[in-house]
Design a protein around this motif. Sequence first.
Motif, PDB file in Angstrom:
ATOM      1  N   PHE A 181       4.256  -6.127  -4.841  1.00  0.00           N
ATOM      2  CA  PHE A 181       5.090  -4.963  -4.537  1.00  0.00           C
ATOM      3  C   PHE A 181       5.073  -4.657  -3.041  1.00  0.00           C
ATOM      4  O   PHE A 181       6.118  -4.372  -2.445  1.00  0.00           O
ATOM      5  CB  PHE A 181       4.602  -3.746  -5.322  1.00  0.00           C
ATOM      6  N   ALA A 182       3.896  -4.706  -2.409  1.00  0.00           N
ATOM      7  CA  ALA A 182       3.798  -4.424  -0.978  1.00  0.00           C
ATOM      8  C   ALA A 182       4.693  -5.365  -0.173  1.00  0.00           C
ATOM      9  O   ALA A 182       5.344  -4.953   0.798  1.00  0.00           O
ATOM     10  CB  ALA A 182       2.349  -4.533  -0.511  1.00  0.00           C
ATOM     11  N   ASP A 183       4.747  -6.638  -0.577  1.00  0.00           N
ATOM     12  CA  ASP A 183       5.580  -7.601   0.151  1.00  0.00           C
ATOM     13  C   ASP A 183       7.068  -7.334  -0.034  1.00  0.00           C
ATOM     14  O   ASP A 183       7.889  -7.809   0.755  1.00  0.00           O
ATOM     15  CB  ASP A 183       5.253  -9.030  -0.306  1.00  0.00           C
ATOM     16  N   ALA A 184       7.439  -6.589  -1.085  1.00  0.00           N
ATOM     17  CA  ALA A 184       8.850  -6.287  -1.331  1.00  0.00           C
ATOM     18  C   ALA A 184       9.289  -5.001  -0.648  1.00  0.00           C
ATOM     19  O   ALA A 184      10.491  -4.711  -0.591  1.00  0.00           O
ATOM     20  CB  ALA A 184       9.110  -6.182  -2.835  1.00  0.00           C
ATOM     21  N   CYS A 185       8.343  -4.210  -0.122  1.00  0.00           N
ATOM     22  CA  CYS A 185       8.679  -2.924   0.488  1.00  0.00           C
ATOM     23  C   CYS A 185       9.309  -3.109   1.868  1.00  0.00           C
ATOM     24  O   CYS A 185       9.247  -4.187   2.464  1.00  0.00           O
ATOM     25  CB  CYS A 185       7.426  -2.052   0.605  1.00  0.00           C
ATOM     26  N   ARG A 186       9.869  -2.038   2.380  1.00  0.00           N
ATOM     27  CA  ARG A 186      10.458  -2.044   3.721  1.00  0.00           C
ATOM     28  C   ARG A 186       9.329  -2.015   4.746  1.00  0.00           C
ATOM     29  O   ARG A 186       8.547  -1.075   4.793  1.00  0.00           O
ATOM     30  CB  ARG A 186      11.374  -0.837   3.886  1.00  0.00           C
ATOM     31  N   GLY A 320      21.453   1.316  -2.624  1.00  0.00           N
ATOM     32  CA  GLY A 320      21.851   0.384  -3.681  1.00  0.00           C
ATOM     33  C   GLY A 320      20.920  -0.804  -3.788  1.00  0.00           C
ATOM     34  O   GLY A 320      21.065  -1.641  -4.680  1.00  0.00           O
ATOM     35  N   ASP A 321      19.934  -0.880  -2.863  1.00  0.00           N
ATOM     36  CA  ASP A 321      18.967  -1.983  -2.870  1.00  0.00           C
ATOM     37  C   ASP A 321      17.805  -1.592  -3.777  1.00  0.00           C
ATOM     38  O   ASP A 321      16.693  -1.328  -3.316  1.00  0.00           O
ATOM     39  CB  ASP A 321      18.490  -2.243  -1.436  1.00  0.00           C
ATOM     40  N   ASN A 322      18.079  -1.549  -5.078  1.00  0.00           N
ATOM     41  CA  ASN A 322      17.091  -1.050  -6.033  1.00  0.00           C
ATOM     42  C   ASN A 322      16.149  -2.146  -6.506  1.00  0.00           C
ATOM     43  O   ASN A 322      16.474  -3.338  -6.465  1.00  0.00           O
ATOM     44  CB  ASN A 322      17.801  -0.437  -7.249  1.00  0.00           C
ATOM     45  N   LEU A 323      14.980  -1.707  -6.991  1.00  0.00           N
ATOM     46  CA  LEU A 323      13.991  -2.621  -7.554  1.00  0.00           C
ATOM     47  C   LEU A 323      13.444  -2.037  -8.849  1.00  0.00           C
ATOM     48  O   LEU A 323      13.297  -0.817  -8.973  1.00  0.00           O
ATOM     49  CB  LEU A 323      12.816  -2.826  -6.592  1.00  0.00           C
ATOM     50  N   ALA A 324      13.130  -2.910  -9.795  1.00  0.00           N
ATOM     51  CA  ALA A 324      12.345  -2.540 -10.971  1.00  0.00           C
ATOM     52  C   ALA A 324      11.006  -3.253 -10.834  1.00  0.00           C
ATOM     53  O   ALA A 324      10.963  -4.473 -10.641  1.00  0.00           O
ATOM     54  CB  ALA A 324      13.042  -2.972 -12.260  1.00  0.00           C
ATOM     55  N   GLY A 364       3.997 -13.427  -7.385  1.00  0.00           N
ATOM     56  CA  GLY A 364       3.795 -13.096  -5.980  1.00  0.00           C
ATOM     57  C   GLY A 364       4.760 -13.772  -5.030  1.00  0.00           C
ATOM     58  O   GLY A 364       4.613 -13.641  -3.809  1.00  0.00           O
ATOM     59  N   ARG A 365       5.769 -14.471  -5.547  1.00  0.00           N
ATOM     60  CA  ARG A 365       6.723 -15.176  -4.688  1.00  0.00           C
ATOM     61  C   ARG A 365       8.051 -14.438  -4.581  1.00  0.00           C
ATOM     62  O   ARG A 365       9.088 -15.038  -4.360  1.00  0.00           O
ATOM     63  CB  ARG A 365       6.964 -16.583  -5.226  1.00  0.00           C
ATOM     64  N   GLY A 366       8.037 -13.113  -4.762  1.00  0.00           N
ATOM     65  CA  GLY A 366       9.263 -12.346  -4.603  1.00  0.00           C
ATOM     66  C   GLY A 366       9.893 -11.987  -5.928  1.00  0.00           C
ATOM     67  O   GLY A 366       9.221 -11.783  -6.937  1.00  0.00           O
ATOM     68  N   VAL A 367      11.228 -11.908  -5.943  1.00  0.00           N
ATOM     69  CA  VAL A 367      11.975 -11.474  -7.135  1.00  0.00           C
ATOM     70  C   VAL A 367      11.811 -12.486  -8.262  1.00  0.00           C
ATOM     71  O   VAL A 367      12.039 -13.680  -8.087  1.00  0.00           O
ATOM     72  CB  VAL A 367      13.468 -11.291  -6.790  1.00  0.00           C
ATOM     73  N   ARG A 368      11.408 -11.978  -9.447  1.00  0.00           N
ATOM     74  CA  ARG A 368      11.185 -12.866 -10.589  1.00  0.00           C
ATOM     75  C   ARG A 368      12.441 -13.071 -11.426  1.00  0.00           C
ATOM     76  O   ARG A 368      12.544 -14.036 -12.176  1.00  0.00           O
ATOM     77  CB  ARG A 368      10.088 -12.284 -11.488  1.00  0.00           C
ATOM     78  N   GLY A 369      13.369 -12.111 -11.337  1.00  0.00           N
ATOM     79  CA  GLY A 369      14.596 -12.204 -12.124  1.00  0.00           C
ATOM     80  C   GLY A 369      15.405 -10.933 -11.946  1.00  0.00           C
ATOM     81  O   GLY A 369      15.113 -10.111 -11.076  1.00  0.00           O
ATOM     82  N   ILE A 370      16.449 -10.762 -12.753  1.00  0.00           N
ATOM     83  CA  ILE A 370      17.293  -9.573 -12.667  1.00  0.00           C
ATOM     84  C   ILE A 370      17.546  -9.024 -14.072  1.00  0.00           C
ATOM     85  O   ILE A 370      17.541  -9.762 -15.053  1.00  0.00           O
ATOM     86  CB  ILE A 370      18.633  -9.867 -11.968  1.00  0.00           C
ATOM     87  N   CYS A 404      10.946   2.681   0.321  1.00  0.00           N
ATOM     88  CA  CYS A 404       9.541   2.340   0.069  1.00  0.00           C
ATOM     89  C   CYS A 404       8.989   1.791   1.383  1.00  0.00           C
ATOM     90  O   CYS A 404       9.202   0.620   1.720  1.00  0.00           O
ATOM     91  CB  CYS A 404       9.421   1.295  -1.039  1.00  0.00           C
ATOM     92  N   HIS A 405       8.310   2.636   2.139  1.00  0.00           N
ATOM     93  CA  HIS A 405       7.938   2.311   3.517  1.00  0.00           C
ATOM     94  C   HIS A 405       6.477   1.875   3.616  1.00  0.00           C
ATOM     95  O   HIS A 405       5.587   2.532   3.061  1.00  0.00           O
ATOM     96  CB  HIS A 405       8.162   3.524   4.420  1.00  0.00           C
ATOM     97  N   LEU A 406       6.254   0.783   4.317  1.00  0.00           N
ATOM     98  CA  LEU A 406       4.906   0.276   4.554  1.00  0.00           C
ATOM     99  C   LEU A 406       4.757  -0.079   6.028  1.00  0.00           C
ATOM    100  O   LEU A 406       5.513  -0.887   6.557  1.00  0.00           O
ATOM    101  CB  LEU A 406       4.640  -0.969   3.686  1.00  0.00           C
ATOM    102  N   TRP A 407       3.777   0.567   6.690  1.00  0.00           N
ATOM    103  CA  TRP A 407       3.463   0.252   8.085  1.00  0.00           C
ATOM    104  C   TRP A 407       2.199  -0.607   8.101  1.00  0.00           C
ATOM    105  O   TRP A 407       1.187  -0.253   7.488  1.00  0.00           O
ATOM    106  CB  TRP A 407       3.206   1.523   8.886  1.00  0.00           C
ATOM    107  N   GLU A 408       2.261  -1.724   8.802  1.00  0.00           N
ATOM    108  CA  GLU A 408       1.087  -2.583   8.943  1.00  0.00           C
ATOM    109  C   GLU A 408       0.985  -3.087  10.375  1.00  0.00           C
ATOM    110  O   GLU A 408       2.001  -3.272  11.059  1.00  0.00           O
ATOM    111  CB  GLU A 408       1.190  -3.802   8.021  1.00  0.00           C
ATOM    112  N   ASP A 409      -0.247  -3.309  10.805  1.00  0.00           N
ATOM    113  CA  ASP A 409      -0.477  -3.962  12.079  1.00  0.00           C
ATOM    114  C   ASP A 409       0.047  -5.393  11.978  1.00  0.00           C
ATOM    115  O   ASP A 409      -0.192  -6.070  10.969  1.00  0.00           O
ATOM    116  CB  ASP A 409      -1.983  -3.967  12.387  1.00  0.00           C
TER     117      ASP A 409
END
Length: 462
Positions: A181-186, A320-324, A364-370, A404-409
């Motif tokens: 999920f963290a890898d899919a966030c903005r 419109g860039d939704n995620l489940a 862990g490789r991104g979107v699994r399906g729709i 869905c915001h994530l700040w990382e170094d």
Amino acid sequence: MTLAELIAQARTALDTAITARQQEQDALMALRSDENLTEEQARAQIERRDTADAEVTRRQETLAGLEAEQAREEELAQLQARTVPAATRAPAYDRVHRVGAEERTYRPDQDRRGAQFQQDVAAAFLGDYEARDRLARHMQEERTERGDQLRAVGTGAFAGLVVPQYLTDMYAPLARTNRPFADACRRHTLPRTGMTVEISRVTTGSSVDNQSAENAAVAEQDMDDTALSVPVRTAAGQQTASRQSIERGAGVEDVILDDLFRAYGSRLDTTMLNAATVGLSNVATAVAYTDATPTTAELYPKVIEGLAGVEGALLDQASGDNLAVMHSRRWYWMQNAMGTSYPLITQPGVVAQTLGANYAEAYGRGVRGILPNGTPVIVDNNIAVNLGAGTNEDEIFLVDRQECHLWEDPDAPMYIRAEQPKAANLGVLLVVYGYYAFTFQRQPHARKIGGTGLITPTFTGA
């Protein structure tokens, strides 16, 4: 310490330096794929890669110097051997292994305790071809000089000398949930200083109304904002390894760091999902699905209800860039459903008469399906499965990815290799850490489906 031992140490140090340099190069390639990459970030990573490269060169030169010194010592030993009187009782001429004036591979006068032989046995089982050649040459010399004393025996007669073949390249790492999920966030770059990220949220907006008459006052409303304070968190872990395991083992340090890095990712992701007050599970608005005999067909309308709530909360800020986001057990349960019904409104990328599509991507490789309406699915096993009165429920989250915001170094996670703190114990301290911040409350919108309809699934095809 013998010259051979120094050379073995230098080879280990060179291998470690090469591994560190490759990690910096991999980090640079990953950074270059980030669309938000800045020139400063790229320059900083290139400098780190070049520093690691310089360390490889330095270690390489050190090893080359030691090997040259060893070659000179062997040359002098051969020269000295030609000036020593022959033994009073030499073996027959045809019973001696000779290659010109070549000396024995392992000589008692140079290595009384056989340390070089033992090191070659260990190095050969780790894949050192030069060590294998020296051992093979030694055995040929033994057959030539003592062939009548050697008998054919099995490995059982040498239980202490037959080295077990550890398949170090096939070690089994500890399975981790990691950070889907963290890898899919903005993603955002964490500011260089401060332990809080402050965001201004407009809570009272302007007013616009129809003018009651010409020259009459127009509507006016003073705008107001509220600060959203997002704490910067520190995720860290450590492992102390003996110097023996690192210097005499095969890839021990790399195995430890790989496990620490994946543990870091798992902790970050589970915090984003489950942290008290601010985690996604605690800020999302609930959509109840209560059913003693749940089915995928009955669950799907709840997904649409949740997505409607997401867009209703965001209004013109909806991307419109939704995620489940769901647990793997829920994703596979939805795939097990069979039926004859299908949506009356077709969706882009979804074949008619199917309940969505599976992309067959690895965990862990991104979107699994729709889903049937085209919503991408992220599978994340950091989602709790012990919720509800029966402690056997999970949740499905519906979010707008852009909120869905994530700040990382950019360098996170980083690691420290400290030798001095544990020097008296011959230990090496390895520490992995990173700073991050996250929020889903810049524009509150998230929805979560939960209830008895999401108990431990049974795979009945319904």
